[in-house]
Scaffold this active site. Structure first.
Site, PDB file in Angstrom:
ATOM      1  N   TYR A  30       0.855  -1.183   0.000  1.00 42.85           N
ATOM      2  CA  TYR A  30       0.000   0.000   0.000  1.00 42.85           C
ATOM      3  C   TYR A  30       0.899   1.243   0.000  1.00 42.85           C
ATOM      4  O   TYR A  30       2.081   1.142  -0.330  1.00 42.85           O
ATOM      5  CB  TYR A  30      -0.891  -0.138   1.255  1.00 42.85           C
ATOM      6  CG  TYR A  30      -2.100   0.730   1.301  1.00 42.85           C
ATOM      7  CD1 TYR A  30      -3.003   0.768   0.247  1.00 42.85           C
ATOM      8  CD2 TYR A  30      -2.364   1.513   2.421  1.00 42.85           C
ATOM      9  CE1 TYR A  30      -4.132   1.574   0.309  1.00 42.85           C
ATOM     10  CE2 TYR A  30      -3.504   2.311   2.488  1.00 42.85           C
ATOM     11  CZ  TYR A  30      -4.370   2.337   1.427  1.00 42.85           C
ATOM     12  OH  TYR A  30      -5.485   3.134   1.489  1.00 42.85           O
ATOM     13  N   ARG A  83      -6.463   9.971 -10.931  1.00 38.63           N
ATOM     14  CA  ARG A  83      -5.891  10.661  -9.746  1.00 38.63           C
ATOM     15  C   ARG A  83      -5.357   9.581  -8.805  1.00 38.63           C
ATOM     16  O   ARG A  83      -5.997   9.217  -7.847  1.00 38.63           O
ATOM     17  CB  ARG A  83      -6.984  11.518  -9.091  1.00 38.63           C
ATOM     18  CG  ARG A  83      -6.550  12.529  -8.091  1.00 38.63           C
ATOM     19  CD  ARG A  83      -6.120  11.969  -6.730  1.00 38.63           C
ATOM     20  NE  ARG A  83      -7.152  11.651  -5.792  1.00 38.63           N
ATOM     21  CZ  ARG A  83      -7.107  10.607  -4.963  1.00 38.63           C
ATOM     22  NH1 ARG A  83      -6.093   9.750  -4.979  1.00 38.63           N
ATOM     23  NH2 ARG A  83      -8.090  10.376  -4.121  1.00 38.63           N
ATOM     24  N   LYS A 101      -5.598  -2.328  -2.908  1.00 39.36           N
ATOM     25  CA  LYS A 101      -6.762  -2.140  -2.019  1.00 39.36           C
ATOM     26  C   LYS A 101      -7.436  -3.486  -1.762  1.00 39.36           C
ATOM     27  O   LYS A 101      -7.860  -3.778  -0.649  1.00 39.36           O
ATOM     28  CB  LYS A 101      -7.771  -1.174  -2.656  1.00 39.36           C
ATOM     29  CG  LYS A 101      -7.279   0.265  -2.730  1.00 39.36           C
ATOM     30  CD  LYS A 101      -7.741   1.105  -1.560  1.00 39.36           C
ATOM     31  CE  LYS A 101      -7.110   2.488  -1.590  1.00 39.36           C
ATOM     32  NZ  LYS A 101      -7.417   3.314  -0.417  1.00 39.36           N
ATOM     33  N   GLU A 173     -12.337   4.214  -6.835  1.00 43.04           N
ATOM     34  CA  GLU A 173     -11.056   4.570  -6.224  1.00 43.04           C
ATOM     35  C   GLU A 173     -10.229   5.436  -7.164  1.00 43.04           C
ATOM     36  O   GLU A 173     -10.036   5.089  -8.340  1.00 43.04           O
ATOM     37  CB  GLU A 173     -10.287   3.274  -5.914  1.00 43.04           C
ATOM     38  CG  GLU A 173      -9.098   3.457  -5.019  1.00 43.04           C
ATOM     39  CD  GLU A 173      -9.462   3.803  -3.584  1.00 43.04           C
ATOM     40  OE1 GLU A 173     -10.243   3.078  -2.953  1.00 43.04           O
ATOM     41  OE2 GLU A 173      -8.945   4.818  -3.074  1.00 43.04           O
ATOM     42  N   ASP A 174      -9.746   6.530  -6.661  1.00 41.97           N
ATOM     43  CA  ASP A 174      -8.775   7.377  -7.355  1.00 41.97           C
ATOM     44  C   ASP A 174      -9.231   7.829  -8.753  1.00 41.97           C
ATOM     45  O   ASP A 174      -8.437   7.858  -9.710  1.00 41.97           O
ATOM     46  CB  ASP A 174      -7.398   6.683  -7.382  1.00 41.97           C
ATOM     47  CG  ASP A 174      -6.767   6.648  -5.978  1.00 41.97           C
ATOM     48  OD1 ASP A 174      -7.475   6.992  -5.002  1.00 41.97           O
ATOM     49  OD2 ASP A 174      -5.592   6.278  -5.846  1.00 41.97           O
ATOM     50  N   ASP A 196     -14.333   5.395  -1.958  1.00 49.36           N
ATOM     51  CA  ASP A 196     -13.396   5.297  -0.837  1.00 49.36           C
ATOM     52  C   ASP A 196     -12.750   6.643  -0.521  1.00 49.36           C
ATOM     53  O   ASP A 196     -12.556   6.996   0.649  1.00 49.36           O
ATOM     54  CB  ASP A 196     -12.326   4.263  -1.230  1.00 49.36           C
ATOM     55  CG  ASP A 196     -11.356   3.979  -0.120  1.00 49.36           C
ATOM     56  OD1 ASP A 196     -11.783   3.936   1.038  1.00 49.36           O
ATOM     57  OD2 ASP A 196     -10.163   3.782  -0.423  1.00 49.36           O
ATOM     58  N   ASP A 197     -12.399   7.404  -1.557  1.00 47.33           N
ATOM     59  CA  ASP A 197     -11.703   8.673  -1.333  1.00 47.33           C
ATOM     60  C   ASP A 197     -12.620   9.703  -0.675  1.00 47.33           C
ATOM     61  O   ASP A 197     -12.173  10.526   0.111  1.00 47.33           O
ATOM     62  CB  ASP A 197     -11.156   9.205  -2.661  1.00 47.33           C
ATOM     63  CG  ASP A 197     -10.193   8.208  -3.271  1.00 47.33           C
ATOM     64  OD1 ASP A 197      -9.164   7.928  -2.634  1.00 47.33           O
ATOM     65  OD2 ASP A 197     -10.496   7.658  -4.348  1.00 47.33           O
ATOM     66  N   ASN A 338      -1.070  11.473   0.138  1.00 43.33           N
ATOM     67  CA  ASN A 338      -0.223  10.314  -0.166  1.00 43.33           C
ATOM     68  C   ASN A 338       0.420  10.472  -1.540  1.00 43.33           C
ATOM     69  O   ASN A 338      -0.131  11.180  -2.384  1.00 43.33           O
ATOM     70  CB  ASN A 338      -1.076   9.030  -0.190  1.00 43.33           C
ATOM     71  CG  ASN A 338      -1.682   8.735   1.163  1.00 43.33           C
ATOM     72  OD1 ASN A 338      -1.023   8.796   2.170  1.00 43.33           O
ATOM     73  ND2 ASN A 338      -2.971   8.436   1.168  1.00 43.33           N
TER      74      ASN A 338
HETATM   75  N1  NDP Z   1      -5.192   9.503   3.911  1.00 41.93           N
HETATM   76  C1  NDP Z   1      -6.174   9.034   3.169  1.00 41.93           C
HETATM   77  O1  NDP Z   1      -6.866   8.062   3.542  1.00 41.93           O
HETATM   78  C2  NDP Z   1      -6.479   9.660   1.849  1.00 41.93           C
HETATM   79  C3  NDP Z   1      -5.617  10.566   1.302  1.00 41.93           C
HETATM   80  N2  NDP Z   1      -5.915  11.140   0.098  1.00 41.93           N
HETATM   81  C4  NDP Z   1      -4.918  12.030  -0.467  1.00 41.93           C
HETATM   82  O2  NDP Z   1      -5.423  13.339  -0.530  1.00 41.93           O
HETATM   83  C5  NDP Z   1      -4.887  13.997  -1.664  1.00 41.93           C
HETATM   84  C6  NDP Z   1      -6.033  14.620  -2.455  1.00 41.93           C
HETATM   85  O3  NDP Z   1      -6.971  13.666  -2.846  1.00 41.93           O
HETATM   86  P1  NDP Z   1      -8.398  14.147  -3.401  1.00 41.93           P
HETATM   87  O4  NDP Z   1      -9.103  14.977  -2.408  1.00 41.93           O
HETATM   88  O5  NDP Z   1      -9.091  12.951  -3.898  1.00 41.93           O
HETATM   89  O6  NDP Z   1      -7.923  15.036  -4.635  1.00 41.93           O
HETATM   90  P2  NDP Z   1      -8.713  16.141  -5.409  1.00 41.93           P
HETATM   91  O7  NDP Z   1      -8.000  16.343  -6.685  1.00 41.93           O
HETATM   92  O8  NDP Z   1     -10.158  15.834  -5.416  1.00 41.93           O
HETATM   93  O9  NDP Z   1      -8.520  17.455  -4.486  1.00 41.93           O
HETATM   94  C7  NDP Z   1      -7.327  18.137  -4.344  1.00 41.93           C
HETATM   95  C8  NDP Z   1      -7.632  19.493  -3.753  1.00 41.93           C
HETATM   96  O10 NDP Z   1      -6.413  20.132  -3.443  1.00 41.93           O
HETATM   97  C9  NDP Z   1      -6.430  21.443  -3.964  1.00 41.93           C
HETATM   98  N3  NDP Z   1      -5.087  21.901  -4.277  1.00 41.93           N
HETATM   99  C10 NDP Z   1      -4.244  21.424  -5.214  1.00 41.93           C
HETATM  100  N4  NDP Z   1      -3.092  22.148  -5.203  1.00 41.93           N
HETATM  101  C11 NDP Z   1      -3.237  23.081  -4.235  1.00 41.93           C
HETATM  102  C12 NDP Z   1      -2.412  24.126  -3.742  1.00 41.93           C
HETATM  103  N5  NDP Z   1      -1.189  24.341  -4.252  1.00 41.93           N
HETATM  104  N6  NDP Z   1      -2.882  24.903  -2.746  1.00 41.93           N
HETATM  105  C13 NDP Z   1      -4.103  24.677  -2.236  1.00 41.93           C
HETATM  106  N7  NDP Z   1      -4.928  23.711  -2.644  1.00 41.93           N
HETATM  107  C14 NDP Z   1      -4.498  22.926  -3.643  1.00 41.93           C
HETATM  108  C15 NDP Z   1      -7.294  21.363  -5.196  1.00 41.93           C
HETATM  109  O11 NDP Z   1      -7.737  22.668  -5.520  1.00 41.93           O
HETATM  110  P3  NDP Z   1      -8.706  22.986  -6.763  1.00 41.93           P
HETATM  111  O12 NDP Z   1     -10.031  22.415  -6.343  1.00 41.93           O
HETATM  112  O13 NDP Z   1      -8.702  24.458  -6.829  1.00 41.93           O
HETATM  113  O14 NDP Z   1      -8.118  22.290  -7.942  1.00 41.93           O
HETATM  114  C16 NDP Z   1      -8.391  20.423  -4.694  1.00 41.93           C
HETATM  115  O15 NDP Z   1      -9.366  21.142  -3.986  1.00 41.93           O
HETATM  116  C17 NDP Z   1      -4.071  12.952  -2.438  1.00 41.93           C
HETATM  117  O16 NDP Z   1      -2.721  13.122  -2.131  1.00 41.93           O
HETATM  118  C18 NDP Z   1      -4.557  11.635  -1.881  1.00 41.93           C
HETATM  119  O17 NDP Z   1      -3.540  10.654  -1.887  1.00 41.93           O
HETATM  120  C19 NDP Z   1      -7.076  10.886  -0.567  1.00 41.93           C
HETATM  121  C20 NDP Z   1      -7.966   9.978  -0.073  1.00 41.93           C
HETATM  122  C21 NDP Z   1      -7.700   9.252   1.160  1.00 41.93           C
HETATM  123  C1  PYR Z   2      -5.538   6.390   0.597  1.00 39.20           C
HETATM  124  C2  PYR Z   2      -6.193   6.756  -0.635  1.00 39.20           C
HETATM  125  O1  PYR Z   2      -7.252   6.233  -0.952  1.00 39.20           O
HETATM  126  C3  PYR Z   2      -5.615   7.761  -1.476  1.00 39.20           C
HETATM  127  O2  PYR Z   2      -4.588   8.344  -1.127  1.00 39.20           O
HETATM  128  O3  PYR Z   2      -6.175   7.984  -2.553  1.00 39.20           O
HETATM  129 MG    MG Z   3      -7.706   6.524  -2.995  1.00 37.55          MG
END
Ligand code: NDP
Ligand code: PYR
Ligand code: MG
Length: 482
Positions: A30, A83, A101, A173-174, A196-197, A338
């Site tokens: 993972y 993503r 996963k 996912e992603d 999941d996200d 991540n």
């Molecule tokens: N720990 C966990 O269990 C999980 C972790 N994650 C992690 O979270 C991260 C994001 O995932 P996810 O939410 O799905 O991604 P998205 O693409 O849906 O969201 C990313 C967000 O970050 C914003 N962003 C990007 N660059 C910047 C910056 N320089 N300054 C401020 N904001 C910024 C984007 O802005 P804008 O909307 O304006 O483009 C958007 O709102 C990934 O790294 C993923 O691995 C995700 C799911 C689970």
């Molecule tokens: C953990 C997870 O689902 C992610 O980083 O997208």
């Molecule tokens: Mg994910």
């Protein structure tokens, strides 16, 4: 690569190794290693570990599904690779994620390996490097969008239902957020669909917050949340926290959202902003003048909790953590992005810049940190705590839909397993070494909610759902032939 080989050669031994050494092997199967494996998937590819469905399969997706070697499927994890973690568009090479996963579904949640199906939908990639890579394994074209994309997804979802019935869990996912929210809203009324996200991440973070507050006191409604990143993870968590606040404090969800603020790539999301704000962020566009950067937002909003999910490594700078620590005795700081390279800060930075006061969790694991003679064990705030148990709960109850109340039940089922002994070490989750027990508990909570809501099709309802969940879990033991 070694573990991939082992999984193919001797699946039972692979799971025995995983279960007995979960804390050591989770970072390989993972995050963070799975991210690197996806980036290099083309050059380490040996044999397909999942099912690829491409634009070229339009009109015969059902036939492709029927080619899969196993016929009785309970959980599908599907991606279109746009993503992958915080690494962006990896096209078909994102297959490492559904495969990883689902390995966790089995090792951590006890779903039979033969009942798990990893799928990648190949609609092309916009990653130029991959398009020019001779080892790229997917379609060499730009991503299909609009009607072409929607029709392929529709055909896929219809084929899933036709082939496996309505009790197969489809975990998205992603996907990039411009598709993820739409797909979830479109398919959750008709399929057993879970993102999941959005939902899994929301449940794990809510659980960590509930657990943390048990020990530091106060309620969620007393807190002010600032999210750095307003996508699937950020807004998904925000909505579940608002739902929990509204239930705990008997206020409307609209009122519950007032103490929740989000920052995206254009700054603090406020109603006065000139750009158009995507629908999933709009509920949080509170009245405030525009604020461009995170540090200014912290100084203005004075959050008690800072939650990062922007996929931007090292965005929680010393100034950011010091600002959080000057406002709060125990600042809550979650660096969810991540893999490790995208983490908003390291555990060591969080503890040292907050002088050992931060309640810290991160999406990817960090080693324990010694600060001022005290050993801090950072929590891993990752949806891996939720989805295996959640899926098991859905499978054992024969649930036919996923409702928000079931996601809340999963969060509560995780939070209740955090003890003061864990919290004293710095943990807001129990350790992964006890994950099978944790998953059985989450499964029982989720199944109970499905029965209460009349969504469970496996009758009669077992009397002791925890015991029942445990008894249903796959164990990697050899059968006795005598
Ligand atoms: N720990 C966990 O269990 C999980 C972790 N994650 C992690 O979270 C991260 C994001 O995932 P996810 O939410 O799905 O991604 P998205 O693409 O849906 O969201 C990313 C967000 O970050 C914003 N962003 C990007 N660059 C910047 C910056 N320089 N300054 C401020 N904001 C910024 C984007 O802005 P804008 O909307 O304006 O483009 C958007 O709102 C990934 O790294 C993923 O691995 C995700 C799911 C689970
Ligand atoms: C953990 C997870 O689902 C992610 O980083 O997208
Ligand atoms: Mg994910």
């Amino acid at each position: 690569m070694f573990l991939m080989d082992l999984q193919e050669r001797n699946e039972r031994l692979f799971y025995k190794l995983m279960i007995d050494n979960v804390e050591e092997l989770l970072p390989v199967v993972y995050t963070p290693t799975v991210g690197e494996a996806c980036q290099k998937y083309g050059s380490i590819f040996r044999r397909s570990q999942g099912l690829y469905i491409s634009l070229k399969d339009r009109g015969r997706v059902l036939e492709v599904l029927r080619n899969w070697r196993e016929k009785s499927i309970q959980v599908i994890v599907v991606t279109d690779g746009e993503r992958i973690l915080g690494l962006g568009d990896l096209g078909c090479q994102g297959m490492g994620i559904p495969v990883g996963k689902l390995a966790l579904y089995t090792a951590l949640g006890g779903v039979r390996p033969s009942a798990c199906l990893p799928i990648t939908i190949d609609v092309g990639t916009n990653n130029e490097e991959l398009l020019n890579d001779e080892f790229y394994i997917g379609l060499r074209q730009k991503r299909a969008t609009g009607q072409e994309y929607a029709e392929l997804l529709d055909e896929f979802m219809a084929a899933v239902k036709q082939n496996y019935g309505q009790k197969v869990l489809v975990q998205f996912e992603d996907f990039a957020n411009h598709n993820a929210f739409t797909l979830l809203e479109k398919y959750r009324p008709t399929h057993l669909a879970f993102n999941d996200d959005i939902q899994g991440t929301a449940a794990v973070v809510l659980a960590g917050l509930i657990a943390g507050l048990k020990f530091v006191g106060g309620t969620l409604a007393d807190h002010t949340f600032l999210f750095f990143g307003a996508g699937e993870a950020g807004t998904g968590i925000a909505e579940l926290v608002a739902l929990e606040i509204s239930m705990q404090s008997k206020v409307s969800q609209e009122d519950a959202r007032k103490n929740i603020w989000l920052v995206d790539s254009k700054g603090l999301i406020v109603s006065s902003r000139k750009d158009s704000i995507q629908p999933f962020k709009k509920l949080y566009a509170h009245e405030h003048e525009p604020v461009k950067d995170l540090l200014s937002a912290i100084k203005d909003i004075k959050p008690t909790a800072l939650i990062g999910s922007a996929g931007v490594g090292q965005s929680f700078t010393k100034e950011v953590i010091e600002a959080m620590s000057s406002i709060n005795k125990r600042p809550i700081i979650l660096a969810l992005s991540n893999p490790t390279s995208r983490s908003e800060c390291t555990a060591e930075q969080a503890y040292s810049w907050s002088q050992g006061r931060a309640i810290f969790g991160s999406g990817s694991p960090f080693d324990p940190v010694k600060y001022n003679e005290k050993l801090f064990v950072p929590a891993q705030a990752n949806n891996a705590y939720i989805f295996p148990g959640f899926g098991l709960g859905v499978v054992i109850s024969g649930a036919i839909r996923v409702k928000d109340d079931m996601v809340l039940a999963a969060a509560e089922g995780l939070a209740e397993q955090v003890s003061s002994e864990h919290f004293d070490k710095g943990l807001i989750y129990p350790p992964f070494s006890s994950i099978r027990k944790i998953s059985a508990n989450i499964a029982a909570r989720v199944a109970a909610k499905a029965y209460d809501l009349g969504l469970a099709s496996h009758l009669p309802r077992p009397r002791d759902l925890v015991k029942y969940a445990e008894s249903c879990m796959y164990s990697p033991i050899y059968r006795s032939y005598r």
